[in-house]
Design a protein around this motif. Structure first.
Motif, short mmCIF file in Angstrom:
data_model
loop_
_atom_site.label_atom_id
_atom_site.label_comp_id
_atom_site.label_asym_id
_atom_site.label_seq_id
_atom_site.Cartn_x
_atom_site.Cartn_y
_atom_site.Cartn_z
N TRP A 5 -8.75 1.20 -0.66
CA TRP A 5 -8.95 0.33 0.43
C TRP A 5 -10.35 -0.40 0.09
CZ3 TRP A 5 -5.38 -1.68 3.37
CH2 TRP A 5 -4.45 -0.75 3.66
N MET A 47 2.72 -5.01 8.56
CA MET A 47 3.53 -4.37 7.72
C MET A 47 5.07 -4.30 8.03
SD MET A 47 1.71 -2.78 5.30
CE MET A 47 0.88 -4.21 4.96
N GLN A 94 4.52 0.31 2.16
CA GLN A 94 3.71 -0.53 2.97
C GLN A 94 3.78 -1.88 2.19
OE1 GLN A 94 1.89 0.17 6.44
NE2 GLN A 94 4.10 1.14 6.19
N ARG A 99 -0.59 8.41 13.60
CA ARG A 99 0.14 7.86 12.67
C ARG A 99 0.60 8.64 11.33
NH1 ARG A 99 -4.92 5.35 12.52
NH2 ARG A 99 -6.00 5.46 10.42
N ASP A 100 1.63 8.16 10.76
CA ASP A 100 2.20 8.40 9.17
C ASP A 100 2.91 9.62 9.31
OD1 ASP A 100 0.48 6.25 8.54
OD2 ASP A 100 -1.15 7.45 7.87
N GLU A 154 -5.21 10.74 7.17
CA GLU A 154 -4.11 9.83 7.27
C GLU A 154 -2.90 10.53 6.17
OE1 GLU A 154 -5.99 6.03 5.85
OE2 GLU A 154 -5.24 5.28 7.75
N CYS A 155 -1.78 9.95 6.24
CA CYS A 155 -0.50 10.35 5.48
C CYS A 155 -0.52 11.83 5.22
CB CYS A 155 -0.68 9.58 4.44
SG CYS A 155 -0.81 7.82 4.53
N ASN A 191 0.66 -1.15 0.06
CA ASN A 191 0.14 -0.04 -0.05
C ASN A 191 1.10 1.30 0.14
OD1 ASN A 191 -0.56 -1.44 2.74
ND2 ASN A 191 -0.87 0.52 3.17
N ASP A 192 0.56 2.01 0.84
CA ASP A 192 1.16 3.50 0.66
C ASP A 192 2.69 3.65 0.33
OD1 ASP A 192 -0.93 3.50 2.10
OD2 ASP A 192 -0.13 4.52 4.18
N PHE A 228 4.11 0.71 10.19
CA PHE A 228 3.11 1.35 9.33
C PHE A 228 4.04 2.50 8.91
CE2 PHE A 228 -1.27 0.66 11.29
CZ PHE A 228 -1.06 -0.55 11.05
N SER A 229 3.00 3.45 7.94
CA SER A 229 3.74 4.44 7.10
C SER A 229 4.64 5.61 7.92
CB SER A 229 2.61 5.28 6.40
OG SER A 229 2.12 4.32 5.39
N TYR A 283 -4.52 7.08 -3.47
CA TYR A 283 -4.68 7.40 -2.12
C TYR A 283 -3.12 7.58 -1.44
CZ TYR A 283 -6.58 7.07 2.48
OH TYR A 283 -7.05 7.17 3.85
N ALA A 284 -3.10 8.07 -0.34
CA ALA A 284 -1.99 8.00 0.78
C ALA A 284 -0.89 8.52 -0.02
CB ALA A 284 -2.03 6.66 1.15
N TRP A 305 -3.42 -7.28 2.95
CA TRP A 305 -2.74 -6.57 3.82
C TRP A 305 -2.55 -7.31 5.06
CZ3 TRP A 305 -2.94 -5.16 8.82
CH2 TRP A 305 -2.21 -3.89 9.19
C1 FRU Z 1 -2.85 4.49 4.77
C2 FRU Z 1 -2.65 3.79 6.12
C3 FRU Z 1 -2.01 4.57 7.06
C4 FRU Z 1 -1.03 3.40 7.71
C5 FRU Z 1 -0.98 2.14 6.54
C6 FRU Z 1 -0.99 0.96 7.23
O1 FRU Z 1 -3.41 3.67 3.83
O2 FRU Z 1 -3.95 3.33 6.67
O3 FRU Z 1 -2.51 5.52 7.59
O4 FRU Z 1 -0.06 3.61 8.43
O5 FRU Z 1 -2.08 2.49 5.54
O6 FRU Z 1 -0.55 0.23 6.16
#
Ligand code: FRU
Length: 480
Positions: free
Chosen positions: A309, A81, A70, A171-172, A226-227, A53-54, A109-110, A289-290, A78
């Motif tokens: 997602w 991570m 990620q 987070r992130d 997020e992010c 992912n991100d 995580f991110s 996204y992200a 998923w």
């Molecule tokens: C965004 C997210 C972040 C998190 C990560 C987890 O897509 O939900 O907020 O750190 O993915 O994989």
């Protein structure tokens, strides 16, 4: 004797660590052989195997661009991570490096990266096991590298364990340096579930001082941001983030979660970010996204997760899932951001497929990849279908002159937005085995969407008018 014991325990841990890394690398090489190549992308960063992912840790270190992501190598869904890792000399050609981070007590995580002297520093969210602490499970970790390949985690982690008011989402981290300080923005949520971004600073990376809530939802911008990312562009400041929980409004906010930005002004004395333009989506496609940005020699480059997602990821049956969009340069034009493919993308062109008029009921075939520059009369409808030469999913792109909208229609799941060109009236369309990126005009309207055709790609025109199309095959720039 005591010192010897300590040293041998330390060595034992180090060698266990080395063994685990070697096993993971072998697992990846072995598993890769069984991946079905049909939808693998040819010029986008994709996971070597398993789930992505991100984009994370987007940085420039020791002469190369680093892009982490990620990553869950053990399945194409998923899972706990890791951070996967790719490097590039030019943001277009990518090489895979060993997995940079793997979970210990925390899932990785991110987060982001920055160069400190000779080291590459990663700051990421260590997501702890919810059984031990169901609430305060998002904390901020550091890891370092001296060579850009091998990473070691700071022994004193976490460096930031709690939000200032005890709210849980945290987070992130996106880190940058300004003057004598490191700054970081971290995604969060208020006690009453409104998304927000927290700003901190530090002189040494280990001790962080909370400065302010940089931005916060008024109740209409989702429950969690997020992010987050925060940067200056042409004298303005951009708060870019991915809010969760926006309600769809007409053509807007049609994805599970959105990515967008607020333009404003900011002052490093008061730490106040004053929004001047309301939240806008950055991309209008189905799969974006992200995001994370990088300042590359004064250019602001953005990369996004090219998936979404809570939707099917059809390639997961093939042993992988997820991708990163092509890198785009962000520019500010009045009240909005433009996204433009990097000039380096021209180096992917690898043979002309067509140049000239492209009439109704004609088609062009691309061996998995292509770039098209499309010009038409915007007073009339434009309609193109992109389909697999052996069937599978098809997708439509349209210009609807009566409503002045660009439309991307994936099996009836429509994304559309009004477009009034601010300059160029061309479309630039990038096709890769299971993806489409459409840049309209100067990049004021962009769609990033995945779709799953079988075989090669056939572009069919159903426009009444004859279009003018320049089309190229694109070469591979990522590993098979
Ligand atoms: C965004 C997210 C972040 C998190 C990560 C987890 O897509 O939900 O907020 O750190 O993915 O994989």
């Amino acid at each position: 004797l005591f010192l010897c014991v300590i040293a041998s325990v330390h060595l034992k841990y180090l060698s266990e660590d080395e063994d685990a890394k070697r096993e993971l690398a072998e697992y990846i090489q072995e598993t890769k052989k069984s991946i079905n190549p049909r939808w693998r992308l040819h010029y986008h960063v994709i996971p070597p195997v398993g789930w992505m992912n991100d984009p994370n840790g987007f940085s420039y270190y020791k002469g190369e661009y680093h892009l982490f992501f990620q990553y869950y190598p053990y399945d194409s869904v998923w899972g706990p991570m890791h951070w996967g890792h790719s490097v590039s000399p030019n943001l277009v050609d990518w090489r895979e490096l060993p997995t940079a981070l793997a979970p210990d007590e925390e899932m990785c995580f991110s987060g982001s990266a920055l160069v400190d002297g000779d080291k590459l520093v990663l700051m990421y969210t260590g997501r702890l096991n919810t059984d031990t602490d169901p609430f305060y499970n998002e904390t901020q970790y550091l890891a370092f590298s001296d060579d850009g390949v091998n990473f070691y985690k700071y022994e004193g982690n976490p460096v930031l364990a709690r939000t200032p008011d005890g709210a849980y989402d945290f987070r992130d981290p996106k880190i940058w340096k300004y003057g004598d300080y490191w700054y970081v923005v971290i995604g969060s949520s208020t006690h009453d579930a409104r998304g927000r971004v927290l700003l901190y600073r530090s002189q040494n990376l280990y001790d962080w001082e909370f400065l302010t809530v940089l931005g916060e939802s008024n109740g209409e911008l989702g429950y969690m941001w997020e992010c987050p990312d925060f940067f200056e562009l042409d004298g303005k400041y951009i708060l870019l983030m991915s809010p969760q929980g926006l309600e769809p409004q007409g053509d807007r906010y049609k994805n599970t979660h959105q990515t967008g930005y607020i333009i404003g002004s900011f002052n490093y004395e008061t730490f106040e970010f004053v929004p001047e333009v309301d939240f806008q989506e950055l991309d209008f496609g189905h799969d974006f996204y992200a995001t994370q940005t990088l300042d590359a020699d004064g250019k602001r480059i953005v990369a996004g997760w090219f998936s979404m997602w809570e939707l099917p990821h059809p390639e997961d049956v093939d042993g992988w899932a997820g991708a990163i969009t092509i890198m785009r340069e962000l520019k500010l034009s009045g009240n909005r951001l433009l996204q433009q493919p990097l000039d380096e993308m021209l180096s992917l062109r690898n043979g002309s497929v067509h140049n000239g008029s492209f009439n109704k009921d004609e088609s062009l075939v691309f061996e998995k990849t292509g770039e098209l520059i499309i010009n038409g009369d915007l007073e009339q409808k434009i309609e193109l279908e992109i389909a697999g030469t052996n069937g599978g999913n098809n997708i439509w792109i349209r210009w609807e002159p009566e409503v002045k909208k660009v439309v991307v229609d994936r099996g009836g799941d429509v994304r559309q937005v009004e477009w009034s060109p601010i300059g160029s009236r061309s479309w630039r369309l990038f096709l890769d085995a299971s993806s489409l990126e459409l840049f309209c005009g100067e990049g004021e309207v962009v769609f990033s969407t995945r779709f799953y055709p079988d075989g090669d790609l056939r572009v069919n025109s159903f426009s009444d008018q004859s279009l003018n199309v320049e089309a190229h095959k694109l070469r591979r720039s990522v590993p098979v």
